[in-house]
Design a protein around this motif. Structure first.
Motif, short mmCIF file in Angstrom:
data_model
loop_
_atom_site.label_atom_id
_atom_site.label_comp_id
_atom_site.label_asym_id
_atom_site.label_seq_id
_atom_site.Cartn_x
_atom_site.Cartn_y
_atom_site.Cartn_z
N UNK A 87 -31.32 12.90 -0.82
CA UNK A 87 -32.28 11.96 -0.21
C UNK A 87 -31.71 11.41 1.09
N UNK A 88 -30.55 10.75 1.01
CA UNK A 88 -29.93 10.14 2.17
C UNK A 88 -29.06 11.18 2.89
N UNK A 89 -29.43 11.49 4.12
CA UNK A 89 -28.71 12.52 4.87
C UNK A 89 -28.19 11.97 6.20
N UNK A 90 -27.08 12.50 6.72
CA UNK A 90 -26.22 13.52 6.12
C UNK A 90 -25.34 12.91 5.02
N UNK A 91 -25.55 13.36 3.79
CA UNK A 91 -24.90 12.76 2.62
C UNK A 91 -23.38 12.75 2.74
N UNK A 92 -22.79 13.83 3.23
CA UNK A 92 -21.33 13.90 3.32
C UNK A 92 -20.78 12.85 4.28
N UNK A 93 -21.44 12.67 5.41
CA UNK A 93 -20.98 11.67 6.39
C UNK A 93 -21.19 10.25 5.87
N UNK A 94 -22.30 10.01 5.18
CA UNK A 94 -22.57 8.68 4.63
C UNK A 94 -21.56 8.34 3.53
N UNK A 95 -21.23 9.32 2.69
CA UNK A 95 -20.26 9.08 1.63
C UNK A 95 -18.87 8.81 2.22
N UNK A 96 -18.46 9.61 3.19
CA UNK A 96 -17.17 9.39 3.85
C UNK A 96 -17.13 8.01 4.50
N UNK A 97 -18.24 7.59 5.09
CA UNK A 97 -18.31 6.28 5.73
C UNK A 97 -18.05 5.16 4.73
N UNK A 98 -18.55 5.28 3.51
CA UNK A 98 -18.30 4.26 2.48
C UNK A 98 -16.80 4.05 2.29
N UNK A 99 -16.07 5.13 2.13
CA UNK A 99 -14.63 5.03 1.88
C UNK A 99 -13.89 4.50 3.11
N UNK A 100 -14.26 5.00 4.29
CA UNK A 100 -13.63 4.51 5.53
C UNK A 100 -13.87 3.01 5.73
N UNK A 101 -15.13 2.59 5.54
CA UNK A 101 -15.48 1.18 5.73
C UNK A 101 -14.77 0.29 4.72
N UNK A 102 -14.69 0.72 3.47
CA UNK A 102 -13.99 -0.06 2.44
C UNK A 102 -12.52 -0.22 2.81
N UNK A 103 -11.89 0.85 3.27
CA UNK A 103 -10.47 0.77 3.67
C UNK A 103 -10.30 -0.12 4.89
N UNK A 104 -11.24 -0.05 5.82
CA UNK A 104 -11.17 -0.90 7.02
C UNK A 104 -11.26 -2.37 6.63
N UNK A 105 -12.20 -2.71 5.73
CA UNK A 105 -12.33 -4.10 5.28
C UNK A 105 -11.07 -4.57 4.55
N UNK A 106 -10.50 -3.71 3.72
CA UNK A 106 -9.27 -4.06 3.01
C UNK A 106 -8.12 -4.30 4.00
N UNK A 107 -8.03 -3.44 4.98
CA UNK A 107 -6.99 -3.56 6.01
C UNK A 107 -7.20 -4.83 6.83
N UNK A 108 -8.46 -5.13 7.19
CA UNK A 108 -8.77 -6.35 7.95
C UNK A 108 -8.33 -7.61 7.20
N UNK A 109 -8.40 -7.57 5.88
CA UNK A 109 -8.01 -8.73 5.05
C UNK A 109 -6.52 -8.69 4.69
N UNK A 144 -3.90 6.81 6.69
CA UNK A 144 -2.66 7.26 7.34
C UNK A 144 -2.00 6.19 8.20
N UNK A 145 -2.78 5.45 8.96
CA UNK A 145 -2.19 4.45 9.84
C UNK A 145 -2.20 3.04 9.26
N UNK A 146 -2.35 2.95 7.95
CA UNK A 146 -2.49 1.65 7.31
C UNK A 146 -1.26 0.78 7.51
#
Length: 175
Positions: A87-109, A144-146
């Motif tokens: 349904x939600x496309x491009x599914x692979x990019x949207x799924x990868x974005x979830x993980x990237x964004x979660x890691x970014x928020x964790x790193x920001x905090x 990698x750069x965490x």
């Protein structure tokens, strides 16, 4: 030079990860109590979690927001809306974005540890092997750069999900 965080895959309950700074919620767009991971986390956190999330909703597929953990044994909950497969496309990019964004928020905090469920593989229908490869590849690359993250855990519902995650993690970490 920052070290690559430890990545592990375990079977367990995402709402019972007291040694993790943050847990990730497989959220719905409205950030309300739901089934699966969202239901388990909201029930364990108590009604304050939904109250805190209300002004942040709705979120879009691939997006993540962060809240307090309320009655959970963690500091934060990071809420990600994974794509509905097919349904939600491009599914692979949207799924990868979830993980990237979660890691970014964790790193920001400045968080040192985070626990993920397998996003989009339950009611959202994403095939486990494909979703796992995207998740692990994205987490390996994005961490990698965490500067603060030291420990990333995938908390999975079944033995089969753990097996799939460990196999794919092993193949991605080979030299």
């Amino acid at each position: 030079m920052s070290a690559q965080p430890t990545i592990e895959c375990v079977q367990g309950d995402i709402a019972q990860q007291p040694d993790m700074d943050a847990v990730v919620n497989a959220a719905n767009a409205d950030l309300t109590i739901g089934g699966g991971v969202a239901g388990a986390l909201h029930r364990a956190a108590g009604p304050g979690l939904e109250e805190e999330c209300r002004p942040m909703a709705p979120i879009r597929p691939g997006q993540a927001v962060i809240s307090g953990a309320h009655n959970l044994p963690n500091r934060h909950v990071i809420h990600c809306l994974g794509p509905v497969y097919g349904v939600d496309e491009p599914a692979d990019e949207l799924l990868a974005s979830c993980y990237r964004e979660a890691l970014r928020l964790a790193e920001d905090k400045g968080l040192s540890s985070i626990a993920f469920p397998s996003l989009s593989t339950g009611a959202f229908g994403y095939p486990m092997p494909e979703a796992t490869r995207i998740a692990l590849d994205t987490v390996i690359q994005a961490s990698r750069g965490s500067h603060s993250l030291r420990h990333i855990r995938f908390v999975l519902f079944s033995e089969e999900a753990v097996r799939v995650h460990q196999e794919i993690l092993g193949s991605l970490q080979e030299p």
